[in-house]
Design an enzyme around this catalytic site. Structure first.
Site, PDB file in Angstrom:
ATOM      1  N   ARG A  58       0.973  -1.827  -0.219  1.00 16.65           N
ATOM      2  CA  ARG A  58       0.347   0.233   0.110  1.00 16.65           C
ATOM      3  C   ARG A  58       1.223   1.658  -0.208  1.00 16.65           C
ATOM      4  O   ARG A  58       0.852   2.045  -0.125  1.00 16.65           O
ATOM      5  CB  ARG A  58      -0.803   0.159   1.010  1.00 16.65           C
ATOM      6  CG  ARG A  58      -2.477  -1.574   0.818  1.00 16.65           C
ATOM      7  CD  ARG A  58      -3.321  -1.128   2.487  1.00 16.65           C
ATOM      8  NE  ARG A  58      -2.434  -1.190   3.204  1.00 16.65           N
ATOM      9  CZ  ARG A  58      -2.622  -2.538   4.017  1.00 16.65           C
ATOM     10  NH1 ARG A  58      -3.850  -2.969   3.094  1.00 16.65           N
ATOM     11  NH2 ARG A  58      -2.127  -2.640   4.946  1.00 16.65           N
ATOM     12  N   GLU A  95       5.198  -9.909  15.193  1.00 12.66           N
ATOM     13  CA  GLU A  95       4.619 -10.821  16.494  1.00 12.66           C
ATOM     14  C   GLU A  95       5.258 -11.817  16.317  1.00 12.66           C
ATOM     15  O   GLU A  95       5.942 -12.191  17.275  1.00 12.66           O
ATOM     16  CB  GLU A  95       3.746 -10.723  16.614  1.00 12.66           C
ATOM     17  CG  GLU A  95       2.882 -10.933  17.486  1.00 12.66           C
ATOM     18  CD  GLU A  95       1.146 -10.633  17.526  1.00 12.66           C
ATOM     19  OE1 GLU A  95       0.901 -10.964  18.621  1.00 12.66           O
ATOM     20  OE2 GLU A  95       0.958  -9.586  17.229  1.00 12.66           O
TER      21      GLU A  95
END
Length: 170
Positions: A58, A95
């Protein structure tokens, strides 16, 4: 323009507890998309960049039109293995695990003034890694512009020392 009204919030996506900010309604509205790009250009112009860099994917949707509107070139930062010529890379933690970003070795010149552009500033990990790539090539990041900033995730703290500008804050 009220850009927030053109951003769809989807609760519990992609997992429970996450509130996804979907920019596709803004992108499909030509007037809103143009106004957002024009607003980002207005924020970025005083930084006097020479070139714009945007991370996949994006960041291309935001960075490329910002570069075009400013009469500048655009450099993509891609996921591992997507660029055809010689690259420099940075590995960063996610993560669960890690990821790698690449930039062409000849994409930037030493001393070049770089604007980093993306759709969203969340934790700041991807943008911090993008900045590391730019600096590995000897260029200087003059600022970062975002359509959206998720303030509660404190990504701005990872970008201390850089101008961070965003249109919409959540």
């Amino acid at each position: 323009m009220d850009f927030q009204s053109h951003i769809r919030v989807i609760p519990d996506f992609p997992q429970p507890g996450v509130s996804f900010k979907d920019i596709t309604p803004l992108l499909k509205d030509g007037r809103a998309y143009r106004a957002a790009i024009d607003s980002l250009v207005s924020l970025a112009r005083p930084l006097a960049p020479d070139i714009v860099v945007g991370p996949e994917a994006r960041g291309f949707v935001i960075g490329a039109p910002v570069a075009y509107a400013m009469g500048l070139g655009f450099v993509p930062v891609r996921k591992a293995g997507k660029l055809p010529a010689e690259t420099v890379s940075v590995v960063y933690d996610l993560e669960y695990g890690s990821d790698r970003l690449d930039i062409h070795k000849d994409a930037l010149r030493p001393g070049q003034r770089v604007l980093v552009a993306d759709d969203l500033l969340a934790t700041g990990g991807t943008i911090r890694s993008t900045i590391r790539l730019v600096e590995q090539l000897g260029a200087a990041v003059v600022g970062c512009v975002f359509l959206i900033e998720l303030t509660e995730l404190e990504g701005r703290a990872k970008l201390a020392g850089y101008d961070v500008l965003s249109l919409v804050q959540y």
